[in-house]
Motif scaffolding. Structure first.
Motif, PDB file in Angstrom:
ATOM      1  N   ASP A   1      -8.326   9.134  -0.199  1.00  0.00           N
ATOM      2  CA  ASP A   1      -7.934   7.811   0.283  1.00  0.00           C
ATOM      3  C   ASP A   1      -7.755   7.896   1.787  1.00  0.00           C
ATOM      4  OD1 ASP A   1      -5.106   5.593  -0.139  1.00  0.00           O
ATOM      5  OD2 ASP A   1      -7.165   5.212   0.440  1.00  0.00           O
TER       6      ASP A   1
ATOM      7  N   ARG B   1     -13.312  -1.457  -0.367  1.00  0.00           N
ATOM      8  CA  ARG B   1     -12.961  -2.875  -0.496  1.00  0.00           C
ATOM      9  C   ARG B   1     -11.736  -3.170   0.365  1.00  0.00           C
ATOM     10  NH1 ARG B   1     -14.446  -1.689  -5.784  1.00  0.00           N
ATOM     11  NH2 ARG B   1     -12.295  -1.174  -6.317  1.00  0.00           N
TER      12      ARG B   1
ATOM     13  N   GLU C   1      -8.556  -0.738  -0.492  1.00  0.00           N
ATOM     14  CA  GLU C   1      -8.097  -0.288  -1.799  1.00  0.00           C
ATOM     15  C   GLU C   1      -8.320   1.214  -1.918  1.00  0.00           C
ATOM     16  OE1 GLU C   1      -9.777  -2.586  -4.942  1.00  0.00           O
ATOM     17  OE2 GLU C   1      -9.292  -4.513  -3.987  1.00  0.00           O
ATOM     18  N   THR C   2      -7.446   1.885  -2.669  1.00  0.00           N
ATOM     19  CA  THR C   2      -7.488   3.342  -2.783  1.00  0.00           C
ATOM     20  C   THR C   2      -8.848   3.832  -3.272  1.00  0.00           C
ATOM     21  OG1 THR C   2      -5.128   3.374  -3.279  1.00  0.00           O
ATOM     22  CG2 THR C   2      -6.382   5.338  -3.835  1.00  0.00           C
TER      23      THR C   2
ATOM     24  N   SER D   1     -11.695   3.426  -2.088  1.00  0.00           N
ATOM     25  CA  SER D   1     -12.661   2.336  -2.116  1.00  0.00           C
ATOM     26  C   SER D   1     -12.917   1.835  -0.704  1.00  0.00           C
ATOM     27  CB  SER D   1     -12.138   1.192  -2.994  1.00  0.00           C
ATOM     28  OG  SER D   1     -12.916   0.026  -2.842  1.00  0.00           O
TER      29      SER D   1
ATOM     30  N   THR E   1      -6.430  -2.470   5.917  1.00  0.00           N
ATOM     31  CA  THR E   1      -6.204  -1.642   4.739  1.00  0.00           C
ATOM     32  C   THR E   1      -7.320  -1.816   3.715  1.00  0.00           C
ATOM     33  OG1 THR E   1      -4.825  -3.374   3.771  1.00  0.00           O
ATOM     34  CG2 THR E   1      -3.714  -1.672   5.050  1.00  0.00           C
TER      35      THR E   1
ATOM     36  N   THR F   1      -8.438  -4.923   1.465  1.00  0.00           N
ATOM     37  CA  THR F   1      -7.382  -5.525   0.666  1.00  0.00           C
ATOM     38  C   THR F   1      -7.190  -6.997   1.041  1.00  0.00           C
ATOM     39  OG1 THR F   1      -5.631  -4.926   2.231  1.00  0.00           O
ATOM     40  CG2 THR F   1      -6.162  -3.327   0.502  1.00  0.00           C
TER      41      THR F   1
ATOM     42  N   VAL G   1       0.846  -1.189   0.000  1.00  0.00           N
ATOM     43  CA  VAL G   1       0.000   0.000   0.000  1.00  0.00           C
ATOM     44  C   VAL G   1       0.878   1.234   0.000  1.00  0.00           C
ATOM     45  CG1 VAL G   1      -1.836   1.210   1.210  1.00  0.00           C
ATOM     46  CG2 VAL G   1      -1.695  -1.269   1.305  1.00  0.00           C
TER      47      VAL G   1
ATOM     48  N   SER H   1      -6.047   2.936   4.783  1.00  0.00           N
ATOM     49  CA  SER H   1      -5.630   2.322   3.539  1.00  0.00           C
ATOM     50  C   SER H   1      -4.171   2.556   3.224  1.00  0.00           C
ATOM     51  CB  SER H   1      -6.473   2.827   2.369  1.00  0.00           C
ATOM     52  OG  SER H   1      -6.335   4.220   2.247  1.00  0.00           O
TER      53      SER H   1
END
Length: 408
Positions: A247, A311, A306-307, A309, A304, A313, A238, A251
Motif C-alpha cells: 500500500d 482507485r 484505496e489499499t 489499488s 489518497t 478514494t 484511511v 494512500s
C-alpha cells in the motif's frame, strides 16, 4: 468563510460530472463549468434573498415543508437518464417560478450570455441547480426539524459568503434575484412590525425585544451547526497497515485538513475555496505569479488511494476536481504526474503501482475535460526519496504523488 450550501452543490456538480453533463447537453466543458460556477451562488443568493423578508421566508418554508424532493440526487441519473434529468430540471424551474413569478427566464438568458452556452442548456442547468439546492434544504428542514426562524437564521448566515462567490459580470444583471446583502440582525424573524424611520432628534437605540430575537436566532443557528458537526462522519478513514507493504504512495496519509480555508480567484472569474497552504492553494498562487519559473515540483498531499489499488478514494476526489478547475483556468498549463514509493516491499509490485496511481490521476483529469496532451506520467518507484526510509514517518513522506509543472 465557507458556505455549507455552496459546498454541497459543488460536491454534486463536480468537474467530472460537469464534463459528462456538458456532453449530454451538447456543450463544451469549460463554458458549462463557467455557467454552473455562476448559477450555484446566484440561485443560492436568490433563495437567501427570499428569506430576508417575512413573506418570502414563510413562502419558502412552506415549499420546503410541503413539497416532495429527491434529497440525494445522483449525478449519474441526472446525466445518463434523460427522463430523470428533464423532470429534475422542470421541477427546479417550476420552483424558481413559484418564488420569482415570471422572472426565471431572465436568469437563463443572463447565464447563457455570460458563459457562452445555449439558452436551452442554461435553462436546464438553472433547473437542476435549483432542484438540488431545494432538495438539500428540504432534507435539513425535515431531518433537523428546523423551525422557520431556524431556517431563516441558517440562510441569512451565509449571505456575504454566497454573494461574494457570484462572478461580478453576472451579478450586475441579477439584482431582481439576489437582492442586496443585508446583515441577519436587521431581518425580523417573527410577525412583528418593522420600526418606522425616526424623524426627530432623539437617539434611536435598539428595543430590548430586538436583541432578544437576535439572540434566539443565533442560538438556533449554533444549535444547528453543532448538531451537524456531531452527525458529520470523520474524514479520518484511511488507516496505516503494518503488515501490508504494497500500500504505497499517499494512500495512508493523514486525511485531516486544516480548518483554515482561503478563497482563491482564478482567471475567468472562477473562485475556489481551498485549504490554506495545501497543494492546490500553493499551485494556484504559484500560477498567479507571472514571474514563476519551470519546472516546479509540488507534492499532492491528501491524495489518497484505496489499499493495494490505484482507485482514488471518494475523500480525495474533491482535491483532484480542484486541480481540474485550476488547469481549466490556465489552458496552457502542462504537468507531469510522478508516482513515488518507499524502499520497503517488493519492487515488482510497488513500482508498477506507483505508475498506475499516477495514471489514475491523469485519467481523472482527462474525464474532467483536460486534454491528454497536457498531462504525462512517470513511475519513480523508490528512486527519489525525500526522507529517510529508516523511520515510519520518513517512509510515509516517500509514498507520495508529485505534480511537476513543465510548461506555463
Amino acid at each position: 468563510m465557507t458556505s455549507t450550501l455552496l459546498d454541497y452543490l459543488r460536491s454534486v456538480f463536480t468537474p467530472t460530472s460537469v464534463g459528462e453533463l456538458s456532453s449530454v447537453l451538447g456543450e463544451a466543458t469549460v463554458p458549462t463549468q463557467k455557467a454552473l460556477d455562476g448559477l450555484m451562488p446566484a440561485i443560492t443568493a436568490g433563495v437567501i434573498n427570499q428569506a430576508a423578508n417575512q413573506q418570502g421566508a414563510t413562502k419558502l418554508y412552506q415549499l420546503l415543508s410541503a413539497t416532495s424532493f429527491a434529497t440525494d440526487p445522483a449525478m449519474s441519473e441526472l446525466v445518463g437518464t434523460g427522463d430523470h434529468r428533464q423532470k429534475a430540471a422542470a421541477s427546479g424551474n417550476a420552483l424558481l417560478k413559484q418564488l420569482f413569478t415570471d422572472q426565471p427566464h431572465r436568469l437563463a438568458e443572463s447565464t447563457a450570455s455570460y458563459s457562452g452556452i445555449g439558452l436551452a442548456s442554461a435553462t436546464t442547468l438553472s433547473g437542476l441547480v435549483m432542484s438540488v439546492l431545494m432538495g438539500f434544504l428540504h432534507q435539513q428542514v425535515t431531518s433537523q426539524s428546523l423551525t422557520q426562524a431556524q431556517l431563516t437564521a441558517l440562510l441569512l448566515g451565509e449571505t456575504d459568503t454566497v454573494h461574494g462567490a457570484i462572478p461580478a459580470v453576472l451579478a450586475g444583471g441579477l439584482g431582481w434575484l439576489i437582492g442586496t446583502p443585508r446583515p441577519a440582525a436587521s431581518i425580523p424573524l417573527r410577525n412583528e412590525p418593522i420600526a418606522p424611520v425616526r424623524t426627530d432628534d432623539r437617539p434611536a437605540g435598539t428595543p430590548w425585544w430586538r436583541w432578544l430575537l437576535l439572540a434566539l436566532a443565533l442560538v438556533a443557528l449554533l444549535f444547528f451547526l453543532l448538531r451537524g458537526c456531531r452527525d458529520k462522519p470523520s474524514s479520518q478513514t484511511v488507516r496505516e497497515s503494518t503488515t501490508t507493504t504494497t500500500d504505497t504512495l499517499a494512500s495512508d496519509l493523514d486525511g485531516n485538513e486544516p480548518a483554515v480555508r482561503v478563497g482563491v480567484d482564478l482567471p475567468g472569474g472562477r473562485k475556489l475555496s481551498l485549504v490554506e497552504h495545501s497543494f492546490n492553494d500553493s499551485l494556484a498562487r504559484y500560477l498567479a505569479n507571472k514571474g514563476s519559473q519551470t519546472p516546479r515540483v509540488f507534492t499532492f498531499e491528501n491524495l489518497t488511494f484505496e489499499t493495494d489499488s490505484a482507485r482514488i478514494t471518494t475523500q480525495a476526489r474533491p482535491h483532484v476536481d480542484d486541480l481540474m478547475q485550476i488547469m481549466q483556468a490556465y489552458p496552457s498549463l502542462e504537468i507531469r504526474i510522478e508516482g513515488n514509493t518507499d524502499s520497503t516491499g517488493d519492487d515488482a509490485i510497488n513500482d508498477p503501482l506507483s505508475g498506475e496511481r499516477a495514471e489514475a490521476v491523469k485519467q481523472a483529469l482527462i474525464q474532467g475535460g483536460i486534454a491528454a496532451s497536457r498531462v504525462t506520467t512517470r513511475e519513480r518507484g523508490d528512486t527519489k526519496p525525500v526522507a529517510s526510509n529508516q523511520t515510519q514517518a520518513g517512509r510515509q513522506m516517500n509514498r507520495r504523488i508529485d505534480v511537476v509543472i513543465t510548461k506555463l
